[in-house]
Scaffold this motif. Structure first.
Motif, PDB file in Angstrom:
ATOM      1  N   CYS A 189       0.843  -1.190   0.000  1.00 35.92           N
ATOM      2  CA  CYS A 189       0.000   0.000   0.000  1.00 35.92           C
ATOM      3  C   CYS A 189       0.879   1.240   0.000  1.00 35.92           C
ATOM      4  N   VAL A 190       0.491   2.201  -0.779  1.00 40.34           N
ATOM      5  CA  VAL A 190       1.186   3.486  -0.788  1.00 40.34           C
ATOM      6  C   VAL A 190       0.140   4.566  -0.602  1.00 40.34           C
ATOM      7  N   SER A 191       0.568   5.803  -0.502  1.00 38.28           N
ATOM      8  CA  SER A 191      -0.397   6.867  -0.244  1.00 38.28           C
ATOM      9  C   SER A 191      -1.437   6.918  -1.351  1.00 38.28           C
ATOM     10  N   LEU A 192      -2.653   7.284  -0.978  1.00 39.82           N
ATOM     11  CA  LEU A 192      -3.753   7.326  -1.939  1.00 39.82           C
ATOM     12  C   LEU A 192      -3.459   8.334  -3.040  1.00 39.82           C
ATOM     13  N   LEU A 193      -2.855   9.477  -2.697  1.00 39.82           N
ATOM     14  CA  LEU A 193      -2.544  10.470  -3.715  1.00 39.82           C
ATOM     15  C   LEU A 193      -1.571   9.903  -4.734  1.00 39.82           C
ATOM     16  N   ALA A 194      -0.554   9.217  -4.277  1.00 39.16           N
ATOM     17  CA  ALA A 194       0.452   8.702  -5.195  1.00 39.16           C
ATOM     18  C   ALA A 194      -0.134   7.676  -6.147  1.00 39.16           C
ATOM     19  N   MET A 195      -1.091   6.904  -5.706  1.00 44.42           N
ATOM     20  CA  MET A 195      -1.646   5.870  -6.547  1.00 44.42           C
ATOM     21  C   MET A 195      -3.010   6.246  -7.111  1.00 44.42           C
ATOM     22  N   ILE A 218       8.417  13.893  -6.520  1.00 43.21           N
ATOM     23  CA  ILE A 218       8.248  12.514  -6.074  1.00 43.21           C
ATOM     24  C   ILE A 218       7.292  12.498  -4.895  1.00 43.21           C
ATOM     25  N   GLU A 219       6.262  11.685  -4.991  1.00 40.10           N
ATOM     26  CA  GLU A 219       5.296  11.533  -3.904  1.00 40.10           C
ATOM     27  C   GLU A 219       5.843  10.598  -2.838  1.00 40.10           C
ATOM     28  N   SER A 220       6.410   9.474  -3.269  1.00 41.04           N
ATOM     29  CA  SER A 220       6.931   8.514  -2.308  1.00 41.04           C
ATOM     30  C   SER A 220       7.915   7.565  -2.981  1.00 41.04           C
ATOM     31  N   VAL A 221       8.732   6.944  -2.153  1.00 42.95           N
ATOM     32  CA  VAL A 221       9.661   5.903  -2.604  1.00 42.95           C
ATOM     33  C   VAL A 221       9.515   4.752  -1.626  1.00 42.95           C
ATOM     34  N   ALA A 222       9.399   3.561  -2.153  1.00 45.60           N
ATOM     35  CA  ALA A 222       9.237   2.385  -1.298  1.00 45.60           C
ATOM     36  C   ALA A 222      10.095   1.252  -1.834  1.00 45.60           C
ATOM     37  N   VAL A 270      12.780  -1.011  -6.158  1.00 48.62           N
ATOM     38  CA  VAL A 270      12.564   0.299  -5.546  1.00 48.62           C
ATOM     39  C   VAL A 270      11.451   0.935  -6.380  1.00 48.62           C
ATOM     40  N   VAL A 271      10.355   1.294  -5.737  1.00 43.00           N
ATOM     41  CA  VAL A 271       9.202   1.867  -6.421  1.00 43.00           C
ATOM     42  C   VAL A 271       9.178   3.362  -6.147  1.00 43.00           C
ATOM     43  N   VAL A 272       9.253   4.133  -7.218  1.00 42.56           N
ATOM     44  CA  VAL A 272       9.230   5.592  -7.123  1.00 42.56           C
ATOM     45  C   VAL A 272       7.889   6.059  -7.680  1.00 42.56           C
ATOM     46  N   ASN A 273       7.133   6.776  -6.848  1.00 44.30           N
ATOM     47  CA  ASN A 273       5.840   7.319  -7.263  1.00 44.30           C
ATOM     48  C   ASN A 273       6.003   8.806  -7.525  1.00 44.30           C
ATOM     49  N   PHE A 274       5.895   9.185  -8.776  1.00 43.20           N
ATOM     50  CA  PHE A 274       5.936  10.594  -9.158  1.00 43.20           C
ATOM     51  C   PHE A 274       4.524  11.162  -9.104  1.00 43.20           C
ATOM     52  N   THR A 275       4.411  12.476  -8.997  1.00 42.57           N
ATOM     53  CA  THR A 275       3.080  13.088  -9.006  1.00 42.57           C
ATOM     54  C   THR A 275       2.606  13.373 -10.424  1.00 42.57           C
ATOM     55  N   ASP A 276       3.517  13.376 -11.373  1.00 40.70           N
ATOM     56  CA  ASP A 276       3.189  13.726 -12.755  1.00 40.70           C
ATOM     57  C   ASP A 276       3.625  12.588 -13.668  1.00 40.70           C
ATOM     58  N   MET A 277       2.726  12.166 -14.547  1.00 42.97           N
ATOM     59  CA  MET A 277       3.066  11.033 -15.409  1.00 42.97           C
ATOM     60  C   MET A 277       4.175  11.373 -16.401  1.00 42.97           C
ATOM     61  N   ARG A 278       4.357  12.650 -16.734  1.00 46.82           N
ATOM     62  CA  ARG A 278       5.467  13.012 -17.616  1.00 46.82           C
ATOM     63  C   ARG A 278       6.801  12.734 -16.935  1.00 46.82           C
ATOM     64  N   ALA A 279       6.881  12.961 -15.637  1.00 51.82           N
ATOM     65  CA  ALA A 279       8.103  12.677 -14.883  1.00 51.82           C
ATOM     66  C   ALA A 279       8.381  11.173 -14.878  1.00 51.82           C
TER      67      ALA A 279
END
Length: 181
Positions: free
Chosen positions: A14-20, A119-123, A129-138
């Motif tokens: 599970c990761v933050s709701l915003l990130a996913m 970056i919203e989160s890294v897990a 290593v899962v990197v969640n960006f806030t923008d799909m272009r990133a």
């Protein structure tokens, strides 16, 4: 926080709701048909539009709005609460990138994943290593730039939601639509 959405592939953390959260929002129950110009005028104040799909408006009364940035989609959801619902993202609409841990460790010092965007989160999950960006272009830039590191996009699994917006919300949205026309 409950895990409402899970990353597809073998990652189930599970990761933050915003990130996913999805970058796509379905606006349902519009009473008047929207022109493309009116739709752009109505939805672009929330952020950079990646795509507008008006093709389902006549048949099911739904407009699909896709933003590049998940925060823009969240603002639209907040503003049109009860009238908008997060929708399934397109295959190219990913904000999460998985990088195998051995490849992540080999990245040159100062490579800086933050150079691709916010970056919203890294897990760490299993071997990735899962990197969640806030923008799909990133996220897309990261996948293209890190292709030698076997970075790969992660897509959301999705369960459709159905709802009926309250009458007061319908009236409020109709006023916004009329003002933007």
């Amino acid at each position: 926080q409950p895990c409402w959405l899970r990353i597809a592939a073998r990652i189930g953390a599970c990761v933050s709701l915003l990130a996913m959260a999805s970058t796509t929002v379905a606006i349902r129950g519009l009473q008047a048909p929207l022109s493309m110009q009116a739709a752009v005028g109505l939805f672009s104040p929330f952020g950079d539009l990646a795509r507008l799909d008006l093709s389902k408006e006549a048949s099911i009364g739904s407009v699909l709005v896709t933003y590049f940035d998940v925060r823009s989609a969240q603002q639209l959801l907040d503003e049109f609460r009860g009238y908008a619902v997060a929708a399934a993202p397109g295959a190219e609409d990913f904000t999460a990138v998985a990088i195998p841990s051995p490849d992540f460790v080999k990245l040159a010092p100062g490579h800086g994943l933050e150079n691709f965007g916010d970056i919203e989160s890294v897990a760490i999950n299993d071997d990735d290593v899962v990197v969640n960006f806030t923008d799909m272009r990133a996220a897309q830039r990261a996948v293209l730039s890190l292709s030698g590191a076997t970075a790969r996009p992660l897509l959301l699994t999705w369960t459709a939601q159905d709802f009926s917006p309250p009458q007061s919300v319908q009236q409020s949205v109709q006023q916004s639509v009329q003002q933007s026309v």
